[in-house]
Design an enzyme around this catalytic site. Structure first.
Site, PDB file in Angstrom:
ATOM      1  N   ASP A  33       0.829  -1.210   0.000  1.00  0.00           N
ATOM      2  CA  ASP A  33       0.000   0.000   0.000  1.00  0.00           C
ATOM      3  C   ASP A  33       0.864   1.261   0.000  1.00  0.00           C
ATOM      4  O   ASP A  33       1.888   1.312   0.685  1.00  0.00           O
ATOM      5  CB  ASP A  33      -0.907  -0.011   1.231  1.00  0.00           C
ATOM      6  CG  ASP A  33      -1.999   1.038   1.162  1.00  0.00           C
ATOM      7  OD1 ASP A  33      -2.268   1.553   0.065  1.00  0.00           O
ATOM      8  OD2 ASP A  33      -2.573   1.349   2.217  1.00  0.00           O
ATOM      9  N   GLY A  34       0.431   2.268  -0.760  1.00  0.00           N
ATOM     10  CA  GLY A  34       1.106   3.562  -0.701  1.00  0.00           C
ATOM     11  C   GLY A  34       1.697   4.062  -2.001  1.00  0.00           C
ATOM     12  O   GLY A  34       2.280   5.147  -2.038  1.00  0.00           O
ATOM     13  N   ASN A  35       1.556   3.302  -3.097  1.00  0.00           N
ATOM     14  CA  ASN A  35       2.118   3.753  -4.379  1.00  0.00           C
ATOM     15  C   ASN A  35       1.509   5.073  -4.841  1.00  0.00           C
ATOM     16  O   ASN A  35       2.217   5.971  -5.314  1.00  0.00           O
ATOM     17  CB  ASN A  35       1.896   2.687  -5.465  1.00  0.00           C
ATOM     18  CG  ASN A  35       2.723   1.441  -5.240  1.00  0.00           C
ATOM     19  OD1 ASN A  35       3.742   1.473  -4.548  1.00  0.00           O
ATOM     20  ND2 ASN A  35       2.292   0.329  -5.807  1.00  0.00           N
ATOM     21  N   ARG A  36       0.193   5.193  -4.718  1.00  0.00           N
ATOM     22  CA  ARG A  36      -0.489   6.401  -5.186  1.00  0.00           C
ATOM     23  C   ARG A  36      -0.127   7.607  -4.316  1.00  0.00           C
ATOM     24  O   ARG A  36       0.126   8.705  -4.831  1.00  0.00           O
ATOM     25  CB  ARG A  36      -1.996   6.198  -5.202  1.00  0.00           C
ATOM     26  CG  ARG A  36      -2.449   5.020  -6.046  1.00  0.00           C
ATOM     27  CD  ARG A  36      -3.937   4.802  -5.917  1.00  0.00           C
ATOM     28  NE  ARG A  36      -4.674   5.555  -6.914  1.00  0.00           N
ATOM     29  CZ  ARG A  36      -5.961   5.861  -6.817  1.00  0.00           C
ATOM     30  NH1 ARG A  36      -6.633   5.527  -5.731  1.00  0.00           N
ATOM     31  NH2 ARG A  36      -6.567   6.519  -7.770  1.00  0.00           N
ATOM     32  N   ARG A  37      -0.100   7.409  -2.996  1.00  0.00           N
ATOM     33  CA  ARG A  37       0.258   8.508  -2.114  1.00  0.00           C
ATOM     34  C   ARG A  37       1.701   8.948  -2.328  1.00  0.00           C
ATOM     35  O   ARG A  37       2.023  10.141  -2.255  1.00  0.00           O
ATOM     36  CB  ARG A  37       0.050   8.096  -0.652  1.00  0.00           C
ATOM     37  CG  ARG A  37      -1.342   8.418  -0.131  1.00  0.00           C
ATOM     38  CD  ARG A  37      -1.575   7.831   1.230  1.00  0.00           C
ATOM     39  NE  ARG A  37      -1.861   6.405   1.157  1.00  0.00           N
ATOM     40  CZ  ARG A  37      -1.964   5.631   2.215  1.00  0.00           C
ATOM     41  NH1 ARG A  37      -1.777   6.135   3.421  1.00  0.00           N
ATOM     42  NH2 ARG A  37      -2.253   4.352   2.080  1.00  0.00           N
ATOM     43  N   GLU A  81     -11.716  -4.215  -6.795  1.00  0.00           N
ATOM     44  CA  GLU A  81     -12.153  -2.827  -6.659  1.00  0.00           C
ATOM     45  C   GLU A  81     -11.256  -1.861  -7.425  1.00  0.00           C
ATOM     46  O   GLU A  81     -11.684  -0.762  -7.797  1.00  0.00           O
ATOM     47  CB  GLU A  81     -12.202  -2.440  -5.177  1.00  0.00           C
ATOM     48  CG  GLU A  81     -13.280  -3.177  -4.382  1.00  0.00           C
ATOM     49  CD  GLU A  81     -13.263  -2.794  -2.918  1.00  0.00           C
ATOM     50  OE1 GLU A  81     -12.272  -2.155  -2.485  1.00  0.00           O
ATOM     51  OE2 GLU A  81     -14.223  -3.138  -2.206  1.00  0.00           O
ATOM     52  N   ASN A  82      -9.996  -2.261  -7.643  1.00  0.00           N
ATOM     53  CA  ASN A  82      -9.069  -1.383  -8.361  1.00  0.00           C
ATOM     54  C   ASN A  82      -9.473  -1.142  -9.807  1.00  0.00           C
ATOM     55  O   ASN A  82      -9.000  -0.189 -10.445  1.00  0.00           O
ATOM     56  CB  ASN A  82      -7.649  -1.957  -8.314  1.00  0.00           C
ATOM     57  CG  ASN A  82      -7.032  -1.896  -6.927  1.00  0.00           C
ATOM     58  OD1 ASN A  82      -6.138  -2.675  -6.597  1.00  0.00           O
ATOM     59  ND2 ASN A  82      -7.509  -0.986  -6.099  1.00  0.00           N
ATOM     60  N   ARG A  85     -10.680   2.376 -10.574  1.00  0.00           N
ATOM     61  CA  ARG A  85      -9.774   3.517 -10.597  1.00  0.00           C
ATOM     62  C   ARG A  85      -9.793   4.179 -11.985  1.00  0.00           C
ATOM     63  O   ARG A  85     -10.322   3.603 -12.941  1.00  0.00           O
ATOM     64  CB  ARG A  85      -8.360   3.077 -10.235  1.00  0.00           C
ATOM     65  CG  ARG A  85      -8.207   2.711  -8.759  1.00  0.00           C
ATOM     66  CD  ARG A  85      -6.784   2.357  -8.419  1.00  0.00           C
ATOM     67  NE  ARG A  85      -6.630   2.102  -6.994  1.00  0.00           N
ATOM     68  CZ  ARG A  85      -5.473   1.785  -6.427  1.00  0.00           C
ATOM     69  NH1 ARG A  85      -4.371   1.664  -7.163  1.00  0.00           N
ATOM     70  NH2 ARG A  85      -5.412   1.572  -5.118  1.00  0.00           N
ATOM     71  N   LEU A 211      -7.016  -5.275   6.661  1.00  0.00           N
ATOM     72  CA  LEU A 211      -6.641  -6.266   5.649  1.00  0.00           C
ATOM     73  C   LEU A 211      -7.194  -5.937   4.268  1.00  0.00           C
ATOM     74  O   LEU A 211      -6.701  -6.460   3.264  1.00  0.00           O
ATOM     75  CB  LEU A 211      -7.127  -7.659   6.077  1.00  0.00           C
ATOM     76  CG  LEU A 211      -6.400  -8.277   7.268  1.00  0.00           C
ATOM     77  CD1 LEU A 211      -7.039  -9.605   7.642  1.00  0.00           C
ATOM     78  CD2 LEU A 211      -4.926  -8.474   6.950  1.00  0.00           C
ATOM     79  N   GLU A 223      -0.063 -13.582  12.029  1.00  0.00           N
ATOM     80  CA  GLU A 223       0.386 -12.412  12.778  1.00  0.00           C
ATOM     81  C   GLU A 223       0.335 -11.208  11.828  1.00  0.00           C
ATOM     82  O   GLU A 223       0.700 -11.324  10.655  1.00  0.00           O
ATOM     83  CB  GLU A 223       1.813 -12.602  13.290  1.00  0.00           C
ATOM     84  CG  GLU A 223       1.972 -13.771  14.260  1.00  0.00           C
ATOM     85  CD  GLU A 223       1.201 -13.559  15.555  1.00  0.00           C
ATOM     86  OE1 GLU A 223       1.059 -12.402  15.979  1.00  0.00           O
ATOM     87  OE2 GLU A 223       0.733 -14.561  16.136  1.00  0.00           O
TER      88      GLU A 223
END
Length: 255
Positions: A33-37, A81-82, A85, A211, A223
């Protein structure tokens, strides 16, 4: 020159020397997570470039896993869901998939380390060109069994469970199994990840602590580790800290 680099290298060494090679998670799953940001923060690159840098990070993580003796890696690359986009981003991602699956066919590290590549998800939702590239990559590594790299594309955990239920219902209706024979093992055998051991550790980057539909059935006793770094910025120290945290936990199966 990056003045912090020697410090991070020293920290990597410090963490690594205290890891127990006999207590490594066998299966690590990652929510990238975080490529777009990351792209927005940079200000001068488009979102697809952020995803490209994310691919480089994934390659580094695979190298780290090989060095640590981690046998199975499953990465969440693209959810159902992507598809909602912006069209140019989805198209850019599809082109990235094609490019990198074709690279796998002759990728030196993949074949040197005998990494079997597999895609899990609703592959039928993907463009034909992407499906063909996936098939090439999977066939070129199908004979390996030393390490396994799974990429979740067109994936949704709830949809996966629904699809598994549909398969089981069809078998019941066809008289192949009795209702009282339905158990956890049967459900697992009908998931996209059939035959795959559940993840010991799930890592999510970017500071989000959920998740997001990833491996909902399989993560029952996993974990969880949440990292603040955006995926393209993930450092080896971040990854090693996740492994250290995993090894320091007392794993419990139940409440």
């Amino acid at each position: 020159m990056d003045l912090m680099k020697p410090i991070y290298q020293l920290y990597e060494w410090y963490i690594s020397r205290n890891l127990n090679s006999e207590c490594m998670p066998k299966h690590v799953a990652i929510i990238m997570d975080g490529n777009r940001r990351f792209s927005k923060i940079q200000g001068n690159i488009n979102v697809v470039k952020g995803h490209e840098i994310g691919v480089d990070t994934l390659e580094k993580v695979l190298d780290w896993c090989i060095d640590l003796g981690i046998e199975i890696v499953t990465a969440y690359a693209f959810s159902t869901e992507n598809f909602n986009r912006p069209e140019d981003e989805v198209e850019g991602l599809m082109n990235l998939f094609i490019k990198n699956f074709k690279r796998i066919v002759s990728h030196e590290k993949i074949h040197k380390n005998e990494v079997k590549v597999k895609v899990v998800g609703r592959i039928d939702l993907l463009p034909e060109s992407v499906r063909e590239a996936i098939l090439e990559a999977e066939e070129s590594t199908a004979h390996y069994n030393k390490r396994l790299f799974n990429l979740a594309i067109g994936y949704d955990g709830r949809l996966e469970i629904i699809d598994a239920i549909k398969k089981i219902v069809m078998e019941v209706e066809d008289g192949k199994i009795a209702i009282d024979k339905i158990d956890e093992n049967l459900v697992s055998k009908n998931l996209y990840t059939a035959g795959l051991e559940d993840p010991n550790l799930i890592i999510r980057t970017s500071g989000e602590e959920r998740l997001s539909g990833f491996l909902l059935w399989q993560s029952s006793y996993s974990e969880l580790y949440f990292c603040d770094s955006l995926w393209p910025e993930l450092r080896k120290t971040d990854f090693l800290r996740a492994i250290r945290d995993y090894q320091q936990r007392e794993r419990r199966f139940g409440i």
